[in-house]
Write a protein that holds these residues in place. Structure first.
Motif, mmCIF file in Angstrom:
data_model
loop_
_atom_site.group_PDB
_atom_site.id
_atom_site.type_symbol
_atom_site.label_atom_id
_atom_site.label_comp_id
_atom_site.label_asym_id
_atom_site.label_seq_id
_atom_site.Cartn_x
_atom_site.Cartn_y
_atom_site.Cartn_z
ATOM 1 N N LYS B 202 0.816 -1.214 0.000
ATOM 2 C CA LYS B 202 0.000 0.000 0.000
ATOM 3 C C LYS B 202 0.855 1.272 0.000
ATOM 4 O O LYS B 202 0.323 2.374 -0.146
ATOM 5 C CB LYS B 202 -0.931 0.002 1.219
ATOM 6 C CG LYS B 202 -1.964 -1.131 1.192
ATOM 7 C CD LYS B 202 -2.835 -1.124 2.441
ATOM 8 C CE LYS B 202 -3.912 -2.213 2.369
ATOM 9 N NZ LYS B 202 -4.657 -2.352 3.642
ATOM 10 N N ALA B 203 2.152 1.128 0.179
ATOM 11 C CA ALA B 203 3.042 2.295 0.188
ATOM 12 C C ALA B 203 3.120 2.889 -1.210
ATOM 13 O O ALA B 203 3.113 2.162 -2.201
ATOM 14 C CB ALA B 203 4.431 1.886 0.658
ATOM 15 N N PRO B 204 3.175 4.231 -1.318
ATOM 16 C CA PRO B 204 3.212 4.839 -2.660
ATOM 17 C C PRO B 204 4.461 4.438 -3.447
ATOM 18 O O PRO B 204 4.414 4.393 -4.675
ATOM 19 C CB PRO B 204 3.179 6.348 -2.367
ATOM 20 C CG PRO B 204 3.386 6.504 -0.899
ATOM 21 C CD PRO B 204 3.121 5.197 -0.232
ATOM 22 N N ASP B 205 5.544 4.141 -2.755
ATOM 23 C CA ASP B 205 6.767 3.733 -3.454
ATOM 24 C C ASP B 205 6.997 2.225 -3.324
ATOM 25 O O ASP B 205 8.137 1.761 -3.218
ATOM 26 C CB ASP B 205 7.974 4.506 -2.916
ATOM 27 C CG ASP B 205 8.197 4.239 -1.433
ATOM 28 O OD1 ASP B 205 7.239 3.766 -0.748
ATOM 29 O OD2 ASP B 205 9.316 4.473 -0.951
ATOM 30 N N TYR B 206 5.896 1.484 -3.368
ATOM 31 C CA TYR B 206 5.971 0.021 -3.214
ATOM 32 C C TYR B 206 6.992 -0.618 -4.159
ATOM 33 O O TYR B 206 7.852 -1.406 -3.744
ATOM 34 C CB TYR B 206 4.571 -0.578 -3.428
ATOM 35 C CG TYR B 206 4.534 -2.044 -3.778
ATOM 36 C CD1 TYR B 206 5.159 -2.996 -2.967
ATOM 37 C CD2 TYR B 206 3.870 -2.492 -4.919
ATOM 38 C CE1 TYR B 206 5.123 -4.351 -3.298
ATOM 39 C CE2 TYR B 206 3.827 -3.843 -5.248
ATOM 40 C CZ TYR B 206 4.460 -4.762 -4.440
ATOM 41 O OH TYR B 206 4.436 -6.091 -4.772
ATOM 42 N N GLY B 226 -1.607 -11.729 -7.301
ATOM 43 C CA GLY B 226 -1.807 -11.338 -8.699
ATOM 44 C C GLY B 226 -2.008 -9.848 -8.845
ATOM 45 O O GLY B 226 -1.938 -9.080 -7.869
ATOM 46 N N GLY B 227 -2.254 -9.416 -10.072
ATOM 47 C CA GLY B 227 -2.607 -8.038 -10.353
ATOM 48 C C GLY B 227 -1.540 -7.038 -9.963
ATOM 49 O O GLY B 227 -0.349 -7.240 -10.165
ATOM 50 N N ALA B 228 -1.989 -5.917 -9.392
ATOM 51 C CA ALA B 228 -1.111 -4.785 -9.134
ATOM 52 C C ALA B 228 -0.027 -5.105 -8.107
ATOM 53 O O ALA B 228 1.038 -4.483 -8.103
ATOM 54 C CB ALA B 228 -1.938 -3.588 -8.653
ATOM 55 N N VAL B 229 -0.281 -6.068 -7.245
ATOM 56 C CA VAL B 229 0.750 -6.455 -6.272
ATOM 57 C C VAL B 229 1.883 -7.203 -6.981
ATOM 58 O O VAL B 229 3.062 -7.029 -6.663
ATOM 59 C CB VAL B 229 0.142 -7.318 -5.144
ATOM 60 C CG1 VAL B 229 1.223 -7.958 -4.288
ATOM 61 C CG2 VAL B 229 -0.788 -6.461 -4.274
ATOM 62 N N THR B 230 1.537 -7.996 -7.955
ATOM 63 C CA THR B 230 2.525 -8.834 -8.641
ATOM 64 C C THR B 230 3.257 -8.079 -9.748
ATOM 65 O O THR B 230 4.399 -8.411 -10.070
ATOM 66 C CB THR B 230 1.828 -10.088 -9.211
ATOM 67 O OG1 THR B 230 1.279 -10.812 -8.113
ATOM 68 C CG2 THR B 230 2.790 -10.984 -9.962
ATOM 69 N N GLY B 231 2.616 -7.062 -10.319
ATOM 70 C CA GLY B 231 3.245 -6.313 -11.412
ATOM 71 C C GLY B 231 4.696 -5.945 -11.143
ATOM 72 O O GLY B 231 5.585 -6.287 -11.935
ATOM 73 N N PRO B 232 5.000 -5.267 -10.029
ATOM 74 C CA PRO B 232 6.389 -4.870 -9.770
ATOM 75 C C PRO B 232 7.339 -6.034 -9.469
ATOM 76 O O PRO B 232 8.551 -5.840 -9.444
ATOM 77 C CB PRO B 232 6.261 -3.959 -8.534
ATOM 78 C CG PRO B 232 4.852 -3.469 -8.574
ATOM 79 C CD PRO B 232 4.058 -4.622 -9.109
#
Lengths: 341, 341
Positions: B202-206, B226-232
């Motif tokens: 949830k941190a802006p600079d995750y 999955g999704g936005a958590v896995t993207g980076p």
């Protein structure tokens, strides 16, 4: 060497499916080779789907990115016509990513070149069965796919350069091989090179035809397309089946920032619930020389055929390349003949 | 046994994230056990993300599908209070998918039951560290993930029942373990159970925090979200890294006919170009008994802790279950206490 030559440069970054208007044909002076360089005369140009990645505005693959006005990236077979490098002599033949142009002044330190012996096989095979597509097909079926006798293997984009070879390798390994291709003509051609059967993904009952073609389920799926072509494959995969990601041409028109494989519902669920093994071949295709030895042996033994579709002249390259992404009729390796051998 | 009991049934098929209004609490007579059945008194109810699949209107998993008005599917620990089956005696404890209800008349041929020895470990552990989540964590780290000493492992949903255990197994195997969880509190709790570090998605600079946490790249990624958590995560994976699909909670609200992992751009490309190995554990978790022996041994050796979050009473189950999908604050296994042990 004096005179002029033609080359194809990027006029506009590709959006979605590449269009001929994204390319421009230019006439420029033939460059003189500098110190350490060789001047190459292009004979065969290779049209590979992966070139699409290099044409995006957003840098997708750093090494290969093509900027506006730059010569299109791509593999070719060429003859050395002048040399300022001790290892290369005029009259020798090489294969390398020398670009869409009739002549190129190349430093082999920057663009690796592989020497080709024209006595061993036709020069064009260095771009197909005895080149990158051959290595890819071998790697996907043998090293990554671990295809075994008695298994059922399904191959999408089966009529492509990689698919036609992968299917025949599957037969050599003793598997039952089912191709997926667009149109009855392609399917007929694939059965002629040894595929057990072939399903036309353009048929209205594609999913039912595919299910009927694999009554015992699928042990290994060689993925070259993605999206709607792959959707009906997922429910037919056996538990712990392998899915080898050789390519995913349905998504090649999607930039780095665009959507992901949104046409493949249930993909993550299938991976999890079936214990699927999904693997790519990046970094594994380095087993290339061994693969090419196998391929050459199979050709000599009459076990491996390598269909080619040939287009004439550099000016025909943009339309032929764009056609790859819109279901053209080509079977096997797509080549552009640029100059006499 | 006479009297009434409470049970939770499906009022409306879940659309996206489950809501408490999708459930209804009913009071019904305690059923008499029929021939071959046992009457069970529920002690602990297990709230598992995978229950979400059973609540879709479109049949997603045939075995577990819950129809409107039917009792919610789910695992529990219960005491045998009456028995019409020779293998079960009153006073024995069992674990099985007996549903969200205070009592259940069960035929063990239809709903498999596992006997639990209350002297070996607290009864609740049969639903967590010594049950399905423990087997899953072991399978994802050992059998499928093949995590080795010196490797860097990243685990998403690290504060979940599986994630907390997977991270500790990673430490036991000698790996460096980085968790991904929502919020500083969860991260603190994970470091307390042995994670080397933890990144707050949830941190802006995750993405930058994650990159800094894995300076040498990622050898294995345990996917639970999955999704936005896995993207980076994708750009940080090493060549030929393993991605173990243990779960993908970001997509659990998406029905079978809905979009696929459309929040994960570049997934197919990363698989192909990095030679990624993506594998699920379906059909592999059958190696369960061995896994549970390992887990029990690690608990006895003081190497494995199993945090629990406990909610009181059947009426609290719907809200607690819905909370799983909206980033609740739970760490470890989420349980509902239904009756006295």
């Amino acid at each position: 060497m004096s005179g002029t030559m033609r080359q194809v440069v990027l006029r506009a970054y590709a959006k979605g499916t590449p269009k001929t208007g994204d390319f421009a044909l230019e006439t420029v002076p033939i460059p003189p080779p500098g110190p350490g360089q060789v001047l190459l005369r292009t004979i065969w140009l290779s049209l590979d789907p992966l070139i699409r990645f290099a044409l995006d505005e957003n840098l997708v693959t750093g090494r290969a990115h093509v900027g506006l006005g730059e010569v299109i990236y791509g593999g070719a077979v060429a003859e050395v016509v002048e040399s300022q490098h001790p290892d290369y002599k005029p009259g020798e033949f090489v294969e390398g990513r020398t670009g869409w142009r009739e002549y190129a002044a190349i430093d082999p330190k920057t663009v690796p070149l592989r020497k080709i012996d024209p006595a061993l096989a036709p020069l064009s095979t260095a771009l197909g069965v005895l080149g990158m597509p051959g290595q890819t097909a071998h790697c996907c079926m043998v090293e990554v796919g671990r295809v075994a006798a008695g298994e059922t293997v399904v191959i999408s984009a089966a009529a492509g350069a990689v698919g036609t070879l992968a299917g025949q390798i599957g037969k050599i390994l003793g598997a039952r091989v089912v191709g997926i291709a667009g149109g009855a003509e392609k399917c007929t051609a694939l059965k002629a090179v040894g595929f057990d059967t072939c399903v036309d993904y353009k048929a209205p009952d594609y999913a039912a035809q595919l299910a009927a073609a694999v009554p015992e389920g699928i042990d290994a799926y060689i993925e070259n397309v993605g999206g709607a072509v792959t959707g009906p494959v997922l429910p037919l995969l056996k538990y712990r089946a392998r899915m080898v990601v050789c390519g995913f041409i349905a998504y090649y028109g999607v930039g780095r920032e665009g959507p992901g494989p949104d046409k493949l519902p249930g993909f993550m669920r299938t991976i999890m619930s079936k214990g699927l093994e999904v693997r790519g071949f990046g970094g594994i295709v380095a087993a290339g020389p061994d693969a090419l030895r196998d391929m050459a042996g199979w050709i000599q033994a009459g076990k491996l055929r390598y269909p080619e579709t040939i287009v004439q002249g550099l000016d025909a390259a943009p339309a032929a390349f764009a056609g790859i992404f819109s279901g053209n009729r080509n079977v096997g390796k797509l080549l552009v003949k640029i100059g006499a051998a």
